[in-house]
Design an enzyme around this catalytic site. Structure first.
Site, PDB file in Angstrom:
ATOM      1  N   CYS A   1       9.903  64.653 -19.114  1.00  0.00           N
ATOM      2  CA  CYS A   1      10.177  64.557 -17.602  1.00  0.00           C
ATOM      3  C   CYS A   1      11.061  65.988 -17.285  1.00  0.00           C
ATOM      4  O   CYS A   1      11.381  66.219 -16.007  1.00  0.00           O
ATOM      5  CB  CYS A   1      10.840  63.354 -17.203  1.00  0.00           C
ATOM      6  SG  CYS A   1      12.117  62.912 -17.912  1.00  0.00           S
TER       7      CYS A   1
ATOM      8  N   ASP B   1       9.037  60.267 -26.110  1.00  0.00           N
ATOM      9  CA  ASP B   1       9.081  60.297 -24.777  1.00  0.00           C
ATOM     10  C   ASP B   1      10.572  60.001 -24.243  1.00  0.00           C
ATOM     11  O   ASP B   1      11.065  59.030 -23.977  1.00  0.00           O
ATOM     12  CB  ASP B   1       8.022  59.467 -24.088  1.00  0.00           C
ATOM     13  CG  ASP B   1       8.172  59.584 -22.746  1.00  0.00           C
ATOM     14  OD1 ASP B   1       8.757  60.373 -22.236  1.00  0.00           O
ATOM     15  OD2 ASP B   1       7.604  58.511 -22.020  1.00  0.00           O
TER      16      ASP B   1
END
Length: 417
Positions: A374, A348
């Site tokens: 993201c 991540d």
């Protein structure tokens, strides 16, 4: 500046309406596809003057500060409050589809997991001291103008309830009219306030901040440029039963609901994996949950974050072994020889993605990968590296945690072969 009547063709990646003029695209904030508008145009930017035909997807915004007629100016915190939920969800999902297709990845993309008002536990306010008061709110888009807010439907109720306290704290810290930032996170212990952008905090201001906080309730900690000024209670966030004390200004997922959705998808994919690497681990969003079912090796470059993760793991009950490593994965990704001991890898990364790490993963024998991102564009690049080396994408799920913006999180799962 010219005035003209236009029809909006589409939404751009940032949520602005676009019409295609003879000399290129023109961006019109707060507009929707199919709408006919009178705009004032400066180069490739249009400002709405009046509406002709409006879209059936147009709805009334939830906040008085939103849009071209917003109170105090057009708040830059949101860009899509005027868009009905079905169209809004489809738009966010389309951003992921388009990013993947740009890299030749044609796989099914799941429905968007929705965000809802009042879920944001972590917000970043812009602030500036004036002669009369402290302004606190959000910058107007592409501007240094601060729209001072009286409400914020995206933010958690505890943050809204603390607005007056935040003004007093900011007013005690600031001695000039220079703008600064206040990152506020709602924790189990109260609000964690991280101030940055003020060059120095003299002893007088430190005392003023301390005295201000001691006279109020609901503030757990105030820090300045990463240094604690006062900590009445240690801020704690719950990682599915494991309490973590994040360092000042630490990154945390913006909403608990989105975090839990990411974790659920991750756990479902890794299944019965016995040894898992959590890369770009932060304070343990994934590692501490994964440790309920597998041995975990957590890797993170931020020293304070990895120490917080390690402390939480050591003091929690019912976890399998968690090892930690401080390492810059952009410069020193885990190599093929190191990856061979893991059944699954979760990563991540920040918006820049994990290109170098994916090049090593592509050469590895790791059976299962979970890629969390993201930024759909860098995720698509990273997935193309993995799929080009024999990994197969088994699911792609967009997740909304930045309500009424163009930002979208994605969880992609892959298997070898």
């Amino acid at each position: 500046m010219s005035t003209e009547t236009v029809t909006i063709d589409m939404l751009g990646a940032q949520g602005d309406g676009i019409f295609h003029a003879s000399n290129g695209p023109v961006y019109v904030p707060f507009s929707l596809p199919g709408e006919t508008l009178a705009i004032a145009r400066v180069k490739n930017h249009g400002t709405i003057i009046s509406y002709g035909e409006t879209s059936p997807d147009r709805i009334a915004p939830a906040c008085r500060h939103f849009g071209p007629e917003g109170k105090g100016g057009s708040c830059g915190g949101c860009s899509l409050q005027h868009m009905a939920r079905p169209a809004y969800n489809a738009f966010k999902r389309s951003l992921v589809i388009a990013a993947l297709k740009s890299k030749g990845i044609d796989v099914p993309v799941g429905e968007l997991i929705e965000a809802h008002p009042g879920e944001r536990r972590r917000v970043v306010f812009a602030a500036r001291r004036t002669e009369k008061e402290l302004l606190i709110g959000y910058n107007q888009a592409e501007s240094h103008h601060i729209v001072a807010i009286e409400e914020c439907p995206i933010a958690a109720p505890g943050i809204l309830a603390g607005l007056d306290a935040l003004k007093k704290i900011g007013n005690a810290a600031a001695t000039t009219a220079e703008p600064f930032r206040m990152t506020v996170m709602e924790t189990l212990s109260g609000l964690d306030v991280a101030i940055d952008g003020i060059k120095t905090l003299a002893d007088k201001e430190r005392r003023a901040v301390t005295e201000t906080v001691l006279a109020m309730r609901g503030i757990a900690r105030v820090s300045f440029n990463g240094e604690i000024v006062i900590e009445q209670r240690r801020p704690l966030i719950d990682m599915s039963g494991v309490n973590v004390a994040p360092p000042p200004g630490a990154f945390a997922q913006a909403t608990v609901a989105a975090e839990e959705a990411m974790v659920r998808l991750t756990l479902e994919h890794i299944g019965k994996a016995k040894r898992v690497a959590d890369l770009f681990a932060g304070v343990g969003t994934f590692a501490l949950r994964l440790a309920r079912v597998a041995q975990v090796h957590a890797v993170e470059s931020d020293e304070k974050a990895i120490k917080a993760l390690d402390h939480a793991a050591r003091n929690a009950q019912g976890l399998k072994p968690v090892s930690v490593e401080r390492r810059d994965l952009f410069r020193r990704p885990l190599m093929v020889s190191e990856l061979k001991t893991f059944d699954a890898v979760v990563f991540d990364p920040p918006r820049a993605g994990a290109e170098e790490q994916c090049k090593e993963l592509a050469r590895s024998v790791v059976k299962k990968i979970v890629a969390v991102s993201c930024n759909p564009l860098t995720l698509a690049r990273d997935l193309s590296i993995l799929t080009g080396a024999g990994y197969r994408v088994t699911s792609v799920t967009p997740i909304d945690q930045f309500l009424w913006t163009s930002h979208v999180e994605v969880v992609a799962t892959l298997v070898k072969g």
